[in-house]
Design an enzyme around this catalytic site. Structure first.
Site: not given
Ligand code: SF4
Length: 185
Positions: A62, A65, A69, A97, A99
């Site tokens: 992902c 951020c 993840c 999360c 997102k």
């Molecule tokens: S799933 Fe959420 S916490 Fe994980 S990298 Fe993506 S944005 Fe960040």
């Protein structure tokens, strides 16, 4: 991570079991309203395991951020069609999360910005990266000559510690302390 019991963090329900439960729930829900036998059928084993024929699963992360993840992206004919959690990912252990859980739809969104755009006479038009960088550099230089304190450098939750360090340095060399990592969003 040494105090974390990995087994307690991993999902207890596998994808196949979840799909079966979803199919059962759907059948139960529709049975009272309509004749389910004429409009529904059990999903085949092939459909449960391969909803998108010819697709392949690609491990990725992902990008929303800097946590990064794990995501299992299912790609069919070059298009990201579905995503699954990466239970073996060392950071996220199959978690997301909100997102990251919707990353597939964000990538395919019709309103996603895919290239630099400039608003000219009220209309957005596509420009090249070279044009965009030239225009931004020209404006930054102009503002710096006038007064560097009128500029604010904003980072991103996607930035790692090291990238945040570079932005902070860039702002300092530019001549301002107006710098924010912006992770709080
Ligand atoms: S799933 Fe959420 S916490 Fe994980 S990298 Fe993506 S944005 Fe960040």
């Amino acid at each position: 991570m040494s105090n974390v019991n990995r087994e307690t963090l991993l999902p207890k329900v596998g994808r196949r079991s979840f799909l079966k439960m979803a199919a059962l729930a759907g059948a139960a829900g529709s049975a009272g309203a309509i004749n389910a036998a004429t409009v529904t059928r059990d999903a085949t084993t092939l459909e449960l395991s391969k909803q998108f024929p010819g697709s392949k699963k690609v491990k990725t992360i992902c990008t929303a951020c800097s946590v990064g993840c794990g995501i299992i992206a299912e790609v069919q004919n070059g298009v990201w069609v579905r995503q699954d959690v990466a239970t073996d990912h060392p950071v996220s252990l199959g978690g997301h999360c909100c997102k990251g859980a919707d990353m597939c739809d964000m990538v395919k969104s019709s309103v996603r910005l895919k290239y630099p755009m400039e608003k000219v006479n009220g209309e957005w038009k596509r420009i090249s990266y070279e044009e965009a960088l030239d225009k931004i550099a020209t404006q930054l230089d102009k503002y710096r000559q006038e007064n560097p304190e009128q500029v604010l450098f904003l980072g991103s939750a996607k930035m790692s510690n090291e990238q945040a360090y570079y932005v902070r340095k860039f702002g300092a060399f530019y001549g301002t302390n107006n710098v924010d990592h912006q992770a709080r969003i």
